[in-house]
Motif scaffolding. Structure first.
Motif, mmCIF file in Angstrom:
data_model
loop_
_atom_site.group_PDB
_atom_site.id
_atom_site.type_symbol
_atom_site.label_atom_id
_atom_site.label_comp_id
_atom_site.label_asym_id
_atom_site.label_seq_id
_atom_site.Cartn_x
_atom_site.Cartn_y
_atom_site.Cartn_z
ATOM 1 N N ASN A 90 10.724 3.916 8.317
ATOM 2 C CA ASN A 90 9.438 3.228 8.317
ATOM 3 C C ASN A 90 8.332 4.254 8.080
ATOM 4 O O ASN A 90 7.567 4.620 8.978
ATOM 5 N N GLY A 91 8.286 4.702 6.852
ATOM 6 C CA GLY A 91 7.275 5.632 6.359
ATOM 7 C C GLY A 91 6.902 5.215 4.956
ATOM 8 O O GLY A 91 7.698 4.575 4.259
ATOM 9 N N SER A 92 5.699 5.552 4.521
ATOM 10 C CA SER A 92 5.186 5.029 3.245
ATOM 11 C C SER A 92 5.081 6.081 2.142
ATOM 12 O O SER A 92 4.480 5.832 1.110
ATOM 13 N N ALA A 137 -4.580 -5.133 -4.683
ATOM 14 C CA ALA A 137 -5.609 -4.231 -4.170
ATOM 15 C C ALA A 137 -4.960 -3.372 -3.093
ATOM 16 O O ALA A 137 -4.062 -3.836 -2.382
ATOM 17 N N VAL A 138 -5.397 -2.144 -2.976
ATOM 18 C CA VAL A 138 -4.752 -1.183 -2.079
ATOM 19 C C VAL A 138 -5.759 -0.676 -1.047
ATOM 20 O O VAL A 138 -6.825 -0.169 -1.411
ATOM 21 N N VAL A 139 -5.403 -0.821 0.222
ATOM 22 C CA VAL A 139 -6.248 -0.383 1.332
ATOM 23 C C VAL A 139 -5.466 0.634 2.157
ATOM 24 O O VAL A 139 -4.324 0.371 2.545
ATOM 25 N N THR A 140 -6.067 1.796 2.421
ATOM 26 C CA THR A 140 -5.379 2.855 3.162
ATOM 27 C C THR A 140 -6.377 3.647 4.012
ATOM 28 O O THR A 140 -7.591 3.537 3.827
ATOM 29 N N PRO A 141 -5.846 4.506 4.888
ATOM 30 C CA PRO A 141 -6.716 5.437 5.608
ATOM 31 C C PRO A 141 -6.862 6.780 4.899
ATOM 32 O O PRO A 141 -7.483 7.702 5.429
ATOM 33 N N ILE A 198 -3.179 -8.064 -1.108
ATOM 34 C CA ILE A 198 -3.704 -6.795 -0.607
ATOM 35 C C ILE A 198 -2.541 -6.032 0.006
ATOM 36 O O ILE A 198 -1.811 -6.567 0.852
ATOM 37 N N VAL A 199 -2.359 -4.786 -0.425
ATOM 38 C CA VAL A 199 -1.305 -3.926 0.096
ATOM 39 C C VAL A 199 -1.955 -2.850 0.961
ATOM 40 O O VAL A 199 -2.793 -2.085 0.482
ATOM 41 N N CYS A 200 -1.588 -2.819 2.236
ATOM 42 C CA CYS A 200 -2.102 -1.819 3.169
ATOM 43 C C CYS A 200 -1.030 -0.756 3.355
ATOM 44 O O CYS A 200 0.029 -1.030 3.926
ATOM 45 N N LEU A 201 -1.300 0.432 2.830
ATOM 46 C CA LEU A 201 -0.323 1.508 2.873
ATOM 47 C C LEU A 201 -0.610 2.470 4.015
ATOM 48 O O LEU A 201 -1.760 2.698 4.372
ATOM 49 N N CYS A 202 0.455 3.065 4.525
ATOM 50 C CA CYS A 202 0.477 4.055 5.606
ATOM 51 C C CYS A 202 1.024 3.385 6.850
ATOM 52 O O CYS A 202 0.429 2.438 7.377
ATOM 53 N N ASP A 224 1.401 -5.263 4.846
ATOM 54 C CA ASP A 224 1.237 -3.990 5.541
ATOM 55 C C ASP A 224 2.546 -3.215 5.515
ATOM 56 O O ASP A 224 3.613 -3.769 5.772
ATOM 57 N N SER A 225 2.475 -1.917 5.251
ATOM 58 C CA SER A 225 3.698 -1.144 5.060
ATOM 59 C C SER A 225 4.540 -1.036 6.328
ATOM 60 O O SER A 225 5.778 -1.044 6.262
ATOM 61 N N THR A 226 3.914 -0.964 7.492
ATOM 62 C CA THR A 226 4.685 -0.910 8.737
ATOM 63 C C THR A 226 5.444 -2.217 8.958
ATOM 64 O O THR A 226 6.638 -2.216 9.270
ATOM 65 N N ALA A 227 4.754 -3.328 8.790
ATOM 66 C CA ALA A 227 5.397 -4.633 8.922
ATOM 67 C C ALA A 227 6.506 -4.801 7.885
ATOM 68 O O ALA A 227 7.549 -5.404 8.174
#
Length: 256
Positions: A90-92, A137-141, A198-202, A224-227
């Protein structure tokens, strides 16, 4: 189905119900994966999560273009002692270096342990393919450089990244500290480009906890990548994930 009819009433019954084990490998600087995994599994009471860590921390990656196999395989080997039904990385990172790296990693984990393996990014690939989505669309920290790596990689993988937002952080631990209101703000902002999802990476970014309400507000899947790591592992085990969908988003109602 009412969750009251699924979740055991007593501690003893809850313990006895857990007969499927998933082994989760997480970066060592991560404080989100365990919390999200355990949160999802509260709605799926037959499954028990078991965790192992590999060195990933700070702002510098000593292996920026590939996986550090030694640590990941050592973590996987420890999990085999619990005989899980599946192992999941579980890593991106694969979204920045190429999906083929995750295919190879899952294959290597399986060859090393004899246990079927998957990853968060392989889950992303499947979830987008099932829905026929390529415009995202990509949303990340991430920092500017980290975001560029992700966007370039996703473009090479065939996705049309029509909008992006990032928090500008580089230290792994800090990713978990992005306020939920900031995540919501970024998600609303990228919707101006009308993505299909929307893809939330990390996987140290807590977007999973706002995915369901964001979907209700915005009308598109929020992945969400964790989910995605949890979802992918559960489907390898043949678990019906739909009871988790009301709380955790439409991903968990998706059948690959």
């Amino acid at each position: 189905m009412s969750l009251d009819s699924v979740i055991p009433a007593s501690a003893a019954a809850a313990y006895a119900a857990q007969h499927q084990f998933i082994g989760v490998i997480t970066p060592s600087g991560n404080t989100v994966v365990e919390r999200i995994t355990q949160g999802v599994l509260r709605d799926l009471p037959t499954v028990s999560p078991h965790f192992s860590r590999t060195p990933v921390f700070g702002s510098k990656d000593p292996s920026p273009d590939a996986y550090a196999y030694e640590g990941i395989l050592a973590a996987a080997q420890l999990l085999t002692h619990a005989r899980p039904d599946v192992l999941v990385w579980n890593g991106s990172k694969g979204a920045g270096i190429g999906f083929a790296h995750d295919v190879a990693l899952a294959s290597e984990i399986q060859a090393h342990t004899g246990i079927t393996a998957t990853t968060s990014i392989l889950g992303l690939k499947i979830a987008l393919a099932v829905r026929g989505i390529t415009r995202i669309a990509v949303v990340t920290p991430y920092s500017d450089a980290g975001q560029k790596s992700a966007l370039d990689c996703l473009a090479r993988e065939g996705y049309d990244c029509v909008a992006e937002a990032h928090a500008g952080l580089s230290d792994n631990l800090s990713y978990a500290c992005v306020p939920l209101d900031r995540i919501r703000e970024m998600a609303h902002g990228v919707m101006l480009a009308r993505p299909e999802a929307i893809v939330c990476l990390c996987t140290n970014f807590p977007a999973a906890v706002v995915a369901a309400p964001l979907e209700a507000e915005l009308g598109v899947p929020v992945l969400d990548s964790t989910a995605l790591g949890v979802w992918s592992a559960l489907h390898v085990c043949g678990v019906d994930t739909s009871p988790a969908a009301p709380r955790w988003g439409s991903l968990f109602g998706l059948q690959p």
